[in-house]
Design an enzyme around this catalytic site. Sequence first.
Site, PDB file in Angstrom:
ATOM      1  N   LYS A 267       0.760  -1.236   0.002  1.00 50.65           N
ATOM      2  CA  LYS A 267      -0.043   0.141  -0.032  1.00 50.65           C
ATOM      3  C   LYS A 267       0.933   1.243  -0.121  1.00 50.65           C
ATOM      4  O   LYS A 267       0.567   2.248  -0.803  1.00 50.65           O
ATOM      5  CB  LYS A 267      -0.703  -0.020   1.284  1.00 50.65           C
ATOM      6  CG  LYS A 267      -2.077   1.270   1.235  1.00 50.65           C
ATOM      7  CD  LYS A 267      -2.739   1.033   2.430  1.00 50.65           C
ATOM      8  CE  LYS A 267      -3.638   0.043   2.463  1.00 50.65           C
ATOM      9  NZ  LYS A 267      -4.492   0.244   3.385  1.00 50.65           N
TER      10      LYS A 267
ATOM     11  N   GLU B 265      10.083  -5.874   4.308  1.00 46.34           N
ATOM     12  CA  GLU B 265      10.375  -7.188   3.493  1.00 46.34           C
ATOM     13  C   GLU B 265      10.094  -7.153   2.138  1.00 46.34           C
ATOM     14  O   GLU B 265      10.802  -7.664   1.099  1.00 46.34           O
ATOM     15  CB  GLU B 265       9.611  -8.125   4.466  1.00 46.34           C
ATOM     16  CG  GLU B 265       9.962  -8.228   5.817  1.00 46.34           C
ATOM     17  CD  GLU B 265       8.856  -7.397   6.665  1.00 46.34           C
ATOM     18  OE1 GLU B 265       8.704  -8.013   7.909  1.00 46.34           O
ATOM     19  OE2 GLU B 265       8.407  -6.593   6.196  1.00 46.34           O
TER      20      GLU B 265
ATOM     21  N   GLY C 258      -5.388  -5.115   5.555  1.00 44.07           N
ATOM     22  CA  GLY C 258      -4.498  -6.075   4.757  1.00 44.07           C
ATOM     23  C   GLY C 258      -4.949  -7.386   4.749  1.00 44.07           C
ATOM     24  O   GLY C 258      -5.163  -8.069   3.698  1.00 44.07           O
ATOM     25  N   ARG C 259      -5.524  -7.900   5.784  1.00 43.20           N
ATOM     26  CA  ARG C 259      -5.828  -9.414   5.891  1.00 43.20           C
ATOM     27  C   ARG C 259      -7.350  -9.725   5.276  1.00 43.20           C
ATOM     28  O   ARG C 259      -7.728 -10.712   5.121  1.00 43.20           O
ATOM     29  CB  ARG C 259      -5.904  -9.970   7.116  1.00 43.20           C
ATOM     30  CG  ARG C 259      -6.672  -9.252   8.227  1.00 43.20           C
ATOM     31  CD  ARG C 259      -6.478  -9.698   9.733  1.00 43.20           C
ATOM     32  NE  ARG C 259      -7.044  -8.641  10.512  1.00 43.20           N
ATOM     33  CZ  ARG C 259      -6.508  -7.327  11.054  1.00 43.20           C
ATOM     34  NH1 ARG C 259      -5.415  -7.045  10.631  1.00 43.20           N
ATOM     35  NH2 ARG C 259      -7.324  -6.673  11.900  1.00 43.20           N
TER      36      ARG C 259
ATOM     37  N   GLU D  43      -4.840 -12.237  14.012  1.00 43.81           N
ATOM     38  CA  GLU D  43      -4.610 -10.857  13.876  1.00 43.81           C
ATOM     39  C   GLU D  43      -5.863  -9.887  14.254  1.00 43.81           C
ATOM     40  O   GLU D  43      -5.702  -8.955  14.626  1.00 43.81           O
ATOM     41  CB  GLU D  43      -3.922 -10.748  12.329  1.00 43.81           C
ATOM     42  CG  GLU D  43      -3.205  -9.284  12.479  1.00 43.81           C
ATOM     43  CD  GLU D  43      -2.375  -8.995  11.113  1.00 43.81           C
ATOM     44  OE1 GLU D  43      -1.151  -9.464  11.218  1.00 43.81           O
ATOM     45  OE2 GLU D  43      -2.901  -8.579  10.054  1.00 43.81           O
TER      46      GLU D  43
ATOM     47  N   HIS E  75      -3.656 -38.055  10.005  1.00 45.85           N
ATOM     48  CA  HIS E  75      -2.371 -38.797  10.543  1.00 45.85           C
ATOM     49  C   HIS E  75      -1.393 -37.907  11.230  1.00 45.85           C
ATOM     50  O   HIS E  75      -0.131 -38.163  11.061  1.00 45.85           O
ATOM     51  CB  HIS E  75      -1.619 -39.372   9.384  1.00 45.85           C
ATOM     52  CG  HIS E  75      -2.460 -40.619   8.691  1.00 45.85           C
ATOM     53  ND1 HIS E  75      -2.348 -41.925   9.031  1.00 45.85           N
ATOM     54  CD2 HIS E  75      -3.867 -40.724   7.774  1.00 45.85           C
ATOM     55  CE1 HIS E  75      -3.356 -42.618   8.704  1.00 45.85           C
ATOM     56  NE2 HIS E  75      -4.209 -42.071   7.742  1.00 45.85           N
TER      57      HIS E  75
ATOM     58  N   LYS F 248       8.256  -4.970  14.659  1.00 49.31           N
ATOM     59  CA  LYS F 248       8.743  -4.242  13.620  1.00 49.31           C
ATOM     60  C   LYS F 248       9.874  -3.224  13.909  1.00 49.31           C
ATOM     61  O   LYS F 248      11.063  -2.772  13.316  1.00 49.31           O
ATOM     62  CB  LYS F 248       7.711  -3.633  12.706  1.00 49.31           C
ATOM     63  CG  LYS F 248       7.096  -4.483  11.823  1.00 49.31           C
ATOM     64  CD  LYS F 248       6.004  -3.632  10.994  1.00 49.31           C
ATOM     65  CE  LYS F 248       5.269  -4.757  10.041  1.00 49.31           C
ATOM     66  NZ  LYS F 248       4.235  -4.026   9.406  1.00 49.31           N
TER      67      LYS F 248
END
Length: 567
Positions: A213, A219, A273-274, A360, A391, A516
Amino acid sequence: MASSALICDTEQWKGLQAHVGEIQKTHLRHLMHDVERCKAMTAEYEGIYLDYSRQRATGETMEKLFKLAEAAKLKEKIEKMFRGDKINSTENRSVLHVALRAPRDEVINSNGVNVVPEVWGVKDKIKQFSETFRSGSWVGATGKALTNVVSVGIGGSFLGPLFVHAALQTDPEAAESAKGRQLKFLANVDPVDVARSIKDLDPETTLVVVVSKTFTTAETMLNARTLKEWIVSSLGPDAVAKHMIAVSTNLELVEKFGIDPKNAFAFWDWVGGRYSVCSAVGVLPLSLQYGFPIVQKFLEGAASIDKHFRSSSFEKNIPVLLGLLSVWNVSFLGYPARAILPYSQALEKFAPHIQQLSMESNGKGVSIDGVQLPFESGEIDFGEPGTNGQHSFYQLIHQGRVIPCDFIGVVKSQQPVYLKGEIVSNHDELMSNFFAQPDALAYGKTPEQLHSEKVPEHLIPHKTFQGNRPSLSLLLPSLSAYEIGQLLAIYEHRIAVQGFLWGINSFDQWGVELGKSLASQVRKSLHASRVEGKPVLGFNSSTTSLLTRYLAVEPSTPYNTTTLPKV
């Protein structure tokens, strides 16, 4: 602060607390004998069928939960979200991911402005660009058509689109549309992830989508610069304009990076964001891979659940029922986790996306008014598809901690297979487990049953299953783009319901900021030590020791040269 009132102070909350004692006296193997109760504990919408009869709840429990929803003003809070009120109060923002999939003629306002035309403006631009790209009209620096896409983003700019991509890959219609194309995602700043994302790709035929954005996410931008160098080292600096595009609102930094601002696609601060998979963040890379018409079906599926969520009565409202039951399990029965168990390999990335979306959003310790919560909120989400999970961690679910489970099944497989001579088809074999596991968790197996089966006495404690372990079953008619959109929206709204009831802000994420800022300090120290030879200063003794040990080993390549990841 508008108010310091907490939901736990209401009579409705206290009534549910008192009701827990009644539920503790029951066992699911007895509750499941009540046919009328089981029939009542279902809901259906457009062929999606929810059965929550295996929850540790009765009709009285549900009535009390509906009254709690009234006390929390759930209906009013849902309306405020759809209306564009700034319910994300800590950031003074609307919460309008629903506008991203709204019909073109719908009116949804933010700051008094209808945002739907803006959304469709971006979608129309994506449609036009994706058609140009997929037709081969958009060519790279050497004149070749581009058939590979790498989408660079992190968090919400990665997990949601990855879930949808994984789910569409084996849908026959989507797979046909994606023939001859590749879509990869790069999120982790670890150079190993970079190497994997460009493995077997040729810069000549690759388009990179940078999703940020602000165009400042540390990162993402380091990964973007790494891929830019990968392109430039092969094709020259002028190739960036043809091989890189952006999803961002910061056109100045987009242009400074070397991307033509005309090839930047916008999204808005009222999209968390999510919750952004239905924005250009997901719609652009997915449209490049599958074509805009497929992605529009996904958006329409999500919009259908938006309508259901907003207009259906709570008694038959699938996201509301799921949210209420989660609050019941977490805050009253004391179960801290939830397993998401899709019996479809196509949904292999669904649990990781919901893990972020849920944890979050609702991993908060204070109310929306900043008051410390005296009760547990949020839940630990994890999961794996189908028989893989059986399993792996089902041992704990059956005989260890009690973890409520979401079983997600599909009536019609994306890839039906039937081998001649087999008792059942491959999909029937998978779904046999989908139907059996919830009953195994609910009923368990008693010592009396084991005695009747002549199980040796010393093994009876080991083979006893206590049962009484809650689950719910969500059965989808199929798994096309439309149903994938529906499933996403069901969980988005479920999480919102939980937050609305707990009285927290599900739409900010201040918890990710501290790490951060501390990483920024470490970054500066690493640079000073590597480049200027300065000692490690300003950290506690433990961190200083770790950093010193890390810096004692020389990097495998000189620090002042450019190297690209290799596989």
